[in-house]
Structure formats: structure tokens, C-alpha cells
Design a protein around this motif. Structure first.
Motif, PDB file in Angstrom:
ATOM      1  N   THR A   1      -8.466   7.339   7.115  1.00  0.00           N
ATOM      2  CA  THR A   1      -8.862   7.647   5.752  1.00  0.00           C
ATOM      3  C   THR A   1     -10.239   8.303   5.700  1.00  0.00           C
ATOM      4  O   THR A   1     -11.126   7.973   6.491  1.00  0.00           O
ATOM      5  CB  THR A   1      -8.858   6.372   4.889  1.00  0.00           C
ATOM      6  N   CYS A   2     -10.395   9.204   4.768  1.00  0.00           N
ATOM      7  CA  CYS A   2     -11.673   9.878   4.565  1.00  0.00           C
ATOM      8  C   CYS A   2     -12.544   9.124   3.564  1.00  0.00           C
ATOM      9  O   CYS A   2     -13.728   9.443   3.402  1.00  0.00           O
ATOM     10  CB  CYS A   2     -11.448  11.298   4.052  1.00  0.00           C
ATOM     11  N   ASP A   3     -11.952   8.139   2.885  1.00  0.00           N
ATOM     12  CA  ASP A   3     -12.704   7.382   1.878  1.00  0.00           C
ATOM     13  C   ASP A   3     -12.229   5.933   1.843  1.00  0.00           C
ATOM     14  O   ASP A   3     -12.567   5.154   2.722  1.00  0.00           O
ATOM     15  CB  ASP A   3     -12.590   8.047   0.499  1.00  0.00           C
TER      16      ASP A   3
ATOM     17  N   VAL B   1       2.033   4.275   0.225  1.00  0.00           N
ATOM     18  CA  VAL B   1       2.959   4.043   1.343  1.00  0.00           C
ATOM     19  C   VAL B   1       3.506   5.365   1.883  1.00  0.00           C
ATOM     20  O   VAL B   1       3.590   5.563   3.105  1.00  0.00           O
ATOM     21  CB  VAL B   1       4.107   3.115   0.908  1.00  0.00           C
ATOM     22  N   ASP B   2       3.877   6.277   0.986  1.00  0.00           N
ATOM     23  CA  ASP B   2       4.384   7.580   1.422  1.00  0.00           C
ATOM     24  C   ASP B   2       3.351   8.311   2.277  1.00  0.00           C
ATOM     25  O   ASP B   2       3.686   8.954   3.276  1.00  0.00           O
ATOM     26  CB  ASP B   2       4.754   8.449   0.213  1.00  0.00           C
ATOM     27  N   THR B   3       2.083   8.223   1.873  1.00  0.00           N
ATOM     28  CA  THR B   3       1.014   8.870   2.623  1.00  0.00           C
ATOM     29  C   THR B   3       0.891   8.287   4.023  1.00  0.00           C
ATOM     30  O   THR B   3       0.807   9.022   5.020  1.00  0.00           O
ATOM     31  CB  THR B   3      -0.332   8.720   1.886  1.00  0.00           C
ATOM     32  N   LEU B   4       0.875   6.960   4.101  1.00  0.00           N
ATOM     33  CA  LEU B   4       0.732   6.296   5.399  1.00  0.00           C
ATOM     34  C   LEU B   4       1.904   6.623   6.324  1.00  0.00           C
ATOM     35  O   LEU B   4       1.709   6.896   7.515  1.00  0.00           O
ATOM     36  CB  LEU B   4       0.634   4.783   5.199  1.00  0.00           C
ATOM     37  N   VAL B   5       3.114   6.612   5.774  1.00  0.00           N
ATOM     38  CA  VAL B   5       4.309   6.907   6.584  1.00  0.00           C
ATOM     39  C   VAL B   5       4.288   8.358   7.061  1.00  0.00           C
ATOM     40  O   VAL B   5       4.523   8.641   8.245  1.00  0.00           O
ATOM     41  CB  VAL B   5       5.591   6.618   5.778  1.00  0.00           C
TER      42      VAL B   5
ATOM     43  N   SER C   1      -5.282  -2.182   6.839  1.00  0.00           N
ATOM     44  CA  SER C   1      -5.738  -3.483   6.348  1.00  0.00           C
ATOM     45  C   SER C   1      -6.584  -3.289   5.096  1.00  0.00           C
ATOM     46  O   SER C   1      -6.707  -2.187   4.577  1.00  0.00           O
ATOM     47  CB  SER C   1      -6.543  -4.201   7.430  1.00  0.00           C
ATOM     48  N   GLY C   2      -7.194  -4.372   4.626  1.00  0.00           N
ATOM     49  CA  GLY C   2      -7.991  -4.290   3.419  1.00  0.00           C
ATOM     50  C   GLY C   2      -9.180  -3.363   3.537  1.00  0.00           C
ATOM     51  O   GLY C   2      -9.543  -2.660   2.591  1.00  0.00           O
ATOM     52  N   GLY C   3      -9.800  -3.326   4.711  1.00  0.00           N
ATOM     53  CA  GLY C   3     -11.006  -2.527   4.863  1.00  0.00           C
ATOM     54  C   GLY C   3     -10.890  -1.367   5.821  1.00  0.00           C
ATOM     55  O   GLY C   3     -11.854  -0.601   5.983  1.00  0.00           O
ATOM     56  N   HIS C   4      -9.733  -1.207   6.471  1.00  0.00           N
ATOM     57  CA  HIS C   4      -9.599  -0.178   7.511  1.00  0.00           C
ATOM     58  C   HIS C   4      -8.217   0.467   7.451  1.00  0.00           C
ATOM     59  O   HIS C   4      -7.218  -0.215   7.217  1.00  0.00           O
ATOM     60  CB  HIS C   4      -9.810  -0.779   8.902  1.00  0.00           C
ATOM     61  N   SER C   5      -8.171   1.751   7.660  1.00  0.00           N
ATOM     62  CA  SER C   5      -6.900   2.473   7.763  1.00  0.00           C
ATOM     63  C   SER C   5      -7.035   3.534   8.838  1.00  0.00           C
ATOM     64  O   SER C   5      -7.750   4.534   8.655  1.00  0.00           O
ATOM     65  CB  SER C   5      -6.519   3.109   6.421  1.00  0.00           C
ATOM     66  N   HIS C   6      -6.364   3.310   9.968  1.00  0.00           N
ATOM     67  CA  HIS C   6      -6.445   4.222  11.110  1.00  0.00           C
ATOM     68  C   HIS C   6      -5.053   4.427  11.702  1.00  0.00           C
ATOM     69  O   HIS C   6      -4.198   3.543  11.630  1.00  0.00           O
ATOM     70  CB  HIS C   6      -7.336   3.660  12.224  1.00  0.00           C
TER      71      HIS C   6
ATOM     72  N   TYR D   1      -7.797   3.280  23.713  1.00  0.00           N
ATOM     73  CA  TYR D   1      -7.387   3.696  22.381  1.00  0.00           C
ATOM     74  C   TYR D   1      -7.973   5.065  22.029  1.00  0.00           C
ATOM     75  O   TYR D   1      -9.079   5.396  22.445  1.00  0.00           O
ATOM     76  CB  TYR D   1      -7.864   2.682  21.326  1.00  0.00           C
ATOM     77  N   GLU D   2      -7.218   5.812  21.243  1.00  0.00           N
ATOM     78  CA  GLU D   2      -7.690   7.095  20.742  1.00  0.00           C
ATOM     79  C   GLU D   2      -7.327   7.198  19.262  1.00  0.00           C
ATOM     80  O   GLU D   2      -6.150   7.088  18.901  1.00  0.00           O
ATOM     81  CB  GLU D   2      -7.049   8.249  21.508  1.00  0.00           C
ATOM     82  N   VAL D   3      -8.328   7.385  18.407  1.00  0.00           N
ATOM     83  CA  VAL D   3      -8.089   7.517  16.977  1.00  0.00           C
ATOM     84  C   VAL D   3      -7.544   8.913  16.690  1.00  0.00           C
ATOM     85  O   VAL D   3      -8.198   9.917  16.962  1.00  0.00           O
ATOM     86  CB  VAL D   3      -9.371   7.271  16.166  1.00  0.00           C
TER      87      VAL D   3
END
Length: 274
Positions: free
Chosen positions: A172-174, A257-261, A151-156, A166-168
Motif C-alpha cells: 500500500t502507498c497509504d 478485497v478486489d484490489t488485494l486479489v 493486517s490492521g497496520g500492514h499490507s504487503h 523475503y522480497e517485497v
């Protein structure tokens, strides 16, 4: 008695459980009536995009002030759209974290008052869990599964072991993915919210024009970073006035997108291997 126990006691024996959901974690004021956890009876949202556009991003004070101003009408519209009365609401769920503090308080305060007036339980919810649970409204998916929250403020990347477990696995590191896209959109001179305008511009560009690559993002580490490629894209824009903005948009979008996939597949494979 915990909130979940109160809700169970309240709705025990009901054939149709209707929960009013209230969301004010950022700049949208939203309310919805959901029946039996999977059927959406209504969804109403008041957007603040035009208010924040002149500032190039969300201003917390403006967001919280307008949540307070609009939330009553939004909830009223959601109840009317669902074609029910207040007496048919069995519980109220409200976003309690994460989000902008003032914005969250606007929703929580309203939800507490309404829950007291209606004598129904109130459920404090995590809005990241809400992103995950939204899948149950549009599909028949059941846990366990691996879920990407971008999302705009979160990437998990999250392993959903059960409906409330849930287990993370990674994240993202930044910058979050949406945040990185919005920042490059701003550097491209695109209006707020930048992500949707960057996506549109990217359709006109060559996604292979620039290699915004990161060794860390292509490594076996489950986490990822967008700070480096964001800086690389910004440097391209600053060092060349004649550069194709469409090519930068397309190349940067592909890198994100490539990174997330790649990382999502990596996490899924690591879970299946165990």
C-alpha cells in the motif's frame, strides 16, 4: 555470536525443540509454545479490546501498560497449557518490530529477563515474517511462494524465496487494508474494532451499489492505494443521510478485497513469468 547461531548451538541434538513465542506489537498480549517449528502446543492471549473501544482505536500508552500488567500471567498460562515445565523451553522468540514502541518494549523486556533466568537464547523476530510463518502451522506449504499480508497496520505482497528470505513485491502507498476498513467502519458509526462489524453489516448490503473504483488499483503497478476509495466512501456517507449503510459497507469491502486479489495475482504472474 548471532541469535540464530546461539539457538542452533543450544538445540543441536534435541529431538523436540520447544520455543516460547511472545507477541506484544499492538494491543493483544500473546504467548505460545511451538514444537519443532510446526506443532502448536499452546496459545494464550489477553485481549484489550474493551479497554480501547471507548477511544475508537488503540491508545499506545494504555496498550503498553496492560502488556506489562498481563504478560507474566499469559506466559505462565501458555506453559501450563503446553503441559511442560520452564526447563523444557529451549529458546524464546519475541516480536522486536514493527509495532508500537512501548508495546514492543514490554514484550522484549520480559523476554530478556526470562531468557536470562532460564539460560536460553532469545530470538528477535519481525512480526510481518510471523504472519507469513503462521502458514507453516496450518499447512504443508513450502517456499517459494507469493504471500499476501493484510493486517490492521500492514499490507504487503511478499515473495517468500526461502524460509528466511523475503522480497517485497508490492504494497500500500497509504492506508493498510485493515486500517481503511476500520476507518470506514468508524464513519458508519460501528464499534471498535470496526473491521469485523463492517464485514457483518456488509452481508446485509448490495456490493454493487457503489463503484468505489481506482484506476491506480486496477493498473499494472504492483502497489495499491486505499486513500482515494476511503475518501469516496466517506463523501457518500456525509452527502446523503438516507444512504444505505449496509450498501456502503458491502461496496467498500468489495473494493478493498478486489484490489488485494487483483494485485496479488498480478505479482504472482510477474514472478512466474520470470
Amino acid at each position: 555470536m548471532r541469535y540464530s547461531e546461539k539457538v542452533a548451538k543450544k538445540v543441536n541434538g534435541f529431538n523436540n525443540i520447544r520455543i516460547l513465542g511472545i507477541e506484544t506489537s499492538c494491543d493483544d498480549t500473546s504467548a505460545s509454545i511451538v514444537e519443532n517449528g510446526t506443532k502448536t502446543l499452546s496459545l494464550c492471549t489477553s485481549s484489550q479490546i474493551l479497554l480501547h473501544r471507548e477511544f475508537g482505536g488503540v491508545v499506545p500508552e494504555i496498550a503498553s501498560r496492560n502488556h506489562t500488567k498481563n504478560i507474566g500471567e499469559v506466559v505462565k498460562a501458555a506453559i501450563e497449557q503446553a503441559n511442560i515445565t520452564n526447563k523444557k523451553i529451549d529458546a524464546i522468540a519475541v516480536t522486536a518490530s514493527p509495532g508500537l514502541l512501548g508495546a514492543l518494549l514490554a514484550g522484549i523486556s520480559f523476554a530478556k529477563g526470562l531468557a536470562y533466568a532460564l539460560s536460553v537464547p532469545i530470538i528477535a523476530t519481525n512480526h510481518i515474517a510471523g504472519h507469513i510463518a503462521a502458514n507453516y502451522l496450518s499447512s504443508e506449504i513450502k517456499p517459494p511462494f507469493v504471500c499476501l499480508v493484510a493486517s490492521g497496520g500492514h499490507s504487503h505482497i511478499i515473495l517468500v524465496r526461502d524460509y528466511l528470505k523475503y522480497e517485497v513485491l508490492g504494497g500500500t502507498c497509504d492506508d493498510a487494508a485493515g486500517e481503511a476498513l476500520d476507518k470506514i467502519a468508524r464513519a458508519l458509526g460501528l464499534p471498535y474494532p470496526g473491521g469485523i462489524y463492517l464485514e457483518k453489516l456488509a452481508t446485509e448490503g448490495n456490493e454493487n451499489a457503489f463503484g468505489f473504483k481506482s484506476q491506480f488499483n486496477m493498473s499494472e503497478n504492483r502497489n495499491f492505494s486505499f486513500s482515494g476509495i476511503k475518501t469516496a466512501a466517506a463523501n457518500v456517507l456525509q452527502s446523503n443521510n438516507d444512504v444505505s449503510k449496509a450498501d456502503v459497507a458491502a461496496s467498500f469491502q468489495r473494493a478493498v478485497v478486489d484490489t488485494l486479489v487483483f494485485k496479488t495475482i498480478l505479482c504472482a504472474q510477474s514472478v512466474s513469468a520470470n
